[in-house]
Motif scaffolding. Structure first.
Motif, PDB file in Angstrom:
ATOM      1  N   ILE A   1     -20.887   0.048  11.590  1.00 53.61           N
ATOM      2  CA  ILE A   1     -20.179   0.968  10.692  1.00 53.61           C
ATOM      3  C   ILE A   1     -19.850   2.264  11.418  1.00 53.61           C
ATOM      4  O   ILE A   1     -18.742   2.790  11.316  1.00 53.61           O
ATOM      5  CB  ILE A   1     -21.014   1.232   9.417  1.00 53.61           C
ATOM      6  N   THR A   2     -20.794   2.771  12.207  1.00 53.92           N
ATOM      7  CA  THR A   2     -20.562   3.997  12.968  1.00 53.92           C
ATOM      8  C   THR A   2     -19.402   3.814  13.942  1.00 53.92           C
ATOM      9  O   THR A   2     -18.533   4.682  14.059  1.00 53.92           O
ATOM     10  CB  THR A   2     -21.840   4.414  13.725  1.00 53.92           C
TER      11      THR A   2
ATOM     12  N   MET B   1      -2.862  -6.529   8.987  1.00 56.86           N
ATOM     13  CA  MET B   1      -2.919  -7.192  10.291  1.00 56.86           C
ATOM     14  C   MET B   1      -3.475  -6.253  11.361  1.00 56.86           C
ATOM     15  O   MET B   1      -4.299  -6.644  12.192  1.00 56.86           O
ATOM     16  CB  MET B   1      -1.528  -7.692  10.686  1.00 56.86           C
ATOM     17  N   ILE B   2      -3.034  -5.010  11.343  1.00 57.64           N
ATOM     18  CA  ILE B   2      -3.518  -4.044  12.331  1.00 57.64           C
ATOM     19  C   ILE B   2      -4.988  -3.735  12.087  1.00 57.64           C
ATOM     20  O   ILE B   2      -5.778  -3.656  13.030  1.00 57.64           O
ATOM     21  CB  ILE B   2      -2.654  -2.760  12.320  1.00 57.64           C
ATOM     22  N   ALA B   3      -5.367  -3.596  10.818  1.00 57.86           N
ATOM     23  CA  ALA B   3      -6.780  -3.342  10.493  1.00 57.86           C
ATOM     24  C   ALA B   3      -7.643  -4.481  11.031  1.00 57.86           C
ATOM     25  O   ALA B   3      -8.700  -4.246  11.636  1.00 57.86           O
ATOM     26  CB  ALA B   3      -6.963  -3.200   8.987  1.00 57.86           C
ATOM     27  N   LYS B   4      -7.186  -5.704  10.837  1.00 57.63           N
ATOM     28  CA  LYS B   4      -7.934  -6.869  11.325  1.00 57.63           C
ATOM     29  C   LYS B   4      -8.053  -6.827  12.845  1.00 57.63           C
ATOM     30  O   LYS B   4      -9.127  -7.082  13.396  1.00 57.63           O
ATOM     31  CB  LYS B   4      -7.241  -8.155  10.874  1.00 57.63           C
TER      32      LYS B   4
ATOM     33  N   THR C   1     -11.445  -2.222   7.901  1.00 55.18           N
ATOM     34  CA  THR C   1     -10.778  -2.501   6.630  1.00 55.18           C
ATOM     35  C   THR C   1      -9.560  -1.595   6.480  1.00 55.18           C
ATOM     36  O   THR C   1      -9.387  -0.627   7.234  1.00 55.18           O
ATOM     37  CB  THR C   1     -11.732  -2.246   5.450  1.00 55.18           C
ATOM     38  N   LYS C   2      -8.758  -1.909   5.466  1.00 56.10           N
ATOM     39  CA  LYS C   2      -7.588  -1.063   5.198  1.00 56.10           C
ATOM     40  C   LYS C   2      -7.996   0.357   4.821  1.00 56.10           C
ATOM     41  O   LYS C   2      -7.224   1.295   4.985  1.00 56.10           O
ATOM     42  CB  LYS C   2      -6.737  -1.664   4.081  1.00 56.10           C
TER      43      LYS C   2
ATOM     44  N   PHE D   1      -7.508   2.806   7.470  1.00 61.93           N
ATOM     45  CA  PHE D   1      -6.122   3.243   7.617  1.00 61.93           C
ATOM     46  C   PHE D   1      -5.845   4.445   6.723  1.00 61.93           C
ATOM     47  O   PHE D   1      -5.295   5.457   7.167  1.00 61.93           O
ATOM     48  CB  PHE D   1      -5.165   2.097   7.270  1.00 61.93           C
ATOM     49  N   TYR D   2      -6.245   4.344   5.454  1.00 64.15           N
ATOM     50  CA  TYR D   2      -5.927   5.403   4.496  1.00 64.15           C
ATOM     51  C   TYR D   2      -6.730   6.677   4.739  1.00 64.15           C
ATOM     52  O   TYR D   2      -6.398   7.725   4.205  1.00 64.15           O
ATOM     53  CB  TYR D   2      -6.093   4.889   3.059  1.00 64.15           C
ATOM     54  N   TRP D   3      -7.741   6.590   5.554  1.00 64.84           N
ATOM     55  CA  TRP D   3      -8.458   7.790   5.971  1.00 64.84           C
ATOM     56  C   TRP D   3      -7.560   8.650   6.864  1.00 64.84           C
ATOM     57  O   TRP D   3      -7.636   9.865   6.871  1.00 64.84           O
ATOM     58  CB  TRP D   3      -9.740   7.395   6.706  1.00 64.84           C
ATOM     59  N   HIS D   4      -6.680   7.983   7.634  1.00 63.30           N
ATOM     60  CA  HIS D   4      -5.842   8.672   8.622  1.00 63.30           C
ATOM     61  C   HIS D   4      -4.383   8.849   8.190  1.00 63.30           C
ATOM     62  O   HIS D   4      -3.723   9.794   8.638  1.00 63.30           O
ATOM     63  CB  HIS D   4      -5.864   7.904   9.946  1.00 63.30           C
TER      64      HIS D   4
END
Length: 196
Positions: free
Chosen positions: A8-9, A39-42, A47-48, A51-54
């Protein structure tokens, strides 16, 4: 337990730059439509939610990836060449450097296919103009008059774009390594003014 905390870290250490680079990789492998969040997350092993963090949206990622591509080109291509004071050597090195950048060719070719996309068009316009301006300035330093240098710069750039279109989009010509090297040598000899 420590293994999952460690994993996780590691996932949390992903930066927006990691996502941008992964988006460029996806672009080079399958075009703008290949920039898919899941697809990019994988491929990044996250996880997706990461993505939404950035990024707020896919378009925000595309914009950021295009900005990264533009800045990388500026640093990796023009940055290296600015150290060469001789304009003929700089132009020759430019053609040799660009000839070997397969991933850059794929990205550029895919962007040309997506020229009507509202995020792509202004980036390609800026990049193309910067490339033509750089060629024009170098050709002027090599001794060509202003108008001739501008025309020659467009010709050099059109040779690059045309070759990409023929090779990556139409699938021709299929050149062997030796034939491609000969083509690059001919291009250099034909379009770059000789010193003296």
């Amino acid at each position: 337990m420590n293994t999952s905390v460690s994993a996780i870290t590691e996932k949390n250490r992903l930066t927006s730059s990691d996502w941008q680079q992964a988006a460029l990789d996806a672009l080079s492998e399958g075009g703008l439509q290949n920039i898919a969040i899941e697809m990019i997350a994988k491929s990044l092993g996250v996880t997706k939610g990461s993505f939404y963090w950035h990024f707020e949206s896919r378009d925000a990622l595309i914009q950021a990836a295009l900005e990264l591509w533009e800045s990388q080109e500026q640093e990796q291509v023009f940055g290296k060449l600015d150290a060469l004071p001789d304009p003929q050597a700089r132009l020759t090195a430019l053609i040799a450097l660009v000839a070997e950048e397969l991933k850059a060719h794929k990205i550029y070719s895919e962007l040309l296919k997506a020229i009507d996309h509202p995020l792509v068009k202004p980036v390609l316009a800026r990049v193309s103009q910067r490339r033509i301006d750089y060629l024009t300035a170098s050709l002027r330093q090599a001794g060509l008059p202003r108008k001739t240098a501008q025309s020659r710069a467009i010709l050099v750039y059109a040779s690059y774009v045309g070759f990409l279109q023929l090779n990556l989009q139409l699938g021709t010509p299929k050149l062997s390594h030796a034939e491609f090297e000969q083509y690059v040598a001919h291009l250099t000899e034909t379009l770059i003014p000789s010193g003296g």
